[in-house]
Design an enzyme around this catalytic site. Structure first.
Site: not given
Length: 307
Positions: A65, A67, A141
């Site tokens: 991801h 971030d 996740h």
């Protein structure tokens, strides 16, 4: 050994928290730094700390991801511009190699040091030398995400100098030979076995750093008997269902993992931007109700890890 939290926010940067990046300073142990995740503006955060890019030896990425990885190309390039020449290894899920290669190629960034990218395709040991080994497991996740367990190998005990002095053995090169476990003959014919003059080994430390995850068994396994567990706490306990829906954890769930795993210390990170100002302290309060030795990370805060 010391943690330096470079980014402690979740998803997007906020005024108070940048996105994910954690430096584990191993200066006394190996003269190097290991980085865990590298969100946008990580290299800018580094400027406000004692972390030196040239000392970064390894970067462990939990998942892909943005971030957690958008700061990686810039940091890799800057490390070269600043004179870094020592090898650097990046570990991460499948796709991390393509991300790095494309970013560096399109921007015509040429690193002047050996750069290795290791894609993790299965659980287990991803790195080991004579000082540390690093194990990984898949977490729960939305995309493939790994947690890391860093184990410091037991450290050889100290030489029992007082015992040698009592026997009349004078300090000198012989001390090193005994420390190395050699069998040494003194001038008077006395035979000394170095192993008999070494104190008990010092237990190595265990550090667990998890990526984004729901409450899951893999988290507990990675955190078993850890000296420090770094766990995400995106949501408060009242938002447990939302945490589950978005593949994240609450502060109370993080505390539960620490308790079940018999961890010694818990540090919360990956805090949602909804918790501005001092409102994040509610997350800390909830966690401490279950696991008292809990702290919450803020950007640029350091946490020493005692032996």
């Amino acid at each position: 050994m010391e943690f330096v939290f470079l980014g402690t926010g979740a998803g997007v940067p906020s005024k108070g928290r940048n996105v994910s990046a954690i430096a584990l300073q191993l200066l006394e142990e190996r003269g190097q730094t290991w980085l865990f995740d590298c969100g946008e503006a990580t290299q800018h955060q580094i400027l406000h700390t004692s972390v030196r890019p040239r000392r970064i030896e390894k970067i462990f990425i939990t998942h892909l991801h943005g971030d957690h990885i958008f700061g990686l190309p810039g940091l890799l390039g800057s490390r070269s511009f600043q004179g870094g020449t020592t090898p650097l290894t990046v570990y991460g899920p499948k796709g991390i190699k393509q991300f790095i290669e494309v970013a560096l190629s399109v921007s015509t960034t040429h690193v002047k040091y050996p750069l290795e990218v290791v894609e993790i395709t299965e659980e287990g040991t991803v790195f080991e030398d004579n000082e540390f080994y690093v194990e990984t497991k898949r977490l729960s996740h939305g995309i493939e995400c790994f947690g890391y367990r860093i184990v410091e190998k037991d450290i050889q005990g100290a030489l029992l100098v007082d015992k040698l002095l009592e026997m009349g053995v004078k300090p000198g090169p012989i001390f090193k030979r005994l420390k190395d476990g050699e069998v040494v003959e003194l001038e008077d014919g006395t035979i000394l076995n170095g192993n008999e003059f070494i104190g008990p080994p010092q237990k190595g430390r265990i550090i667990t750093i998890l990526g984004d995850t729901r409450y899951c068994e893999a988290s507990r396994e990675l955190a078993q008997d850890a000296d420090v567990l770094v766990h995400e706490a995106t949501f408060a306990a009242e938002d447990e269902q939302q945490a589950h829906d978005y593949f994240h954890s609450t502060s109370k769930q993080a505390a539960s993992i620490a308790l079940q795993a018999n961890a010694k210390r818990l540090i919360l990170t990956h805090i949602s931007s909804r918790y501005q100002g001092d409102t994040y302290k509610e997350l800390l309060k909830e966690a401490r109700e279950l696991f008292s030795n809990t702290e919450i990370a803020t950007d640029l805060k350091s946490f020493p890890v005692e032996k």
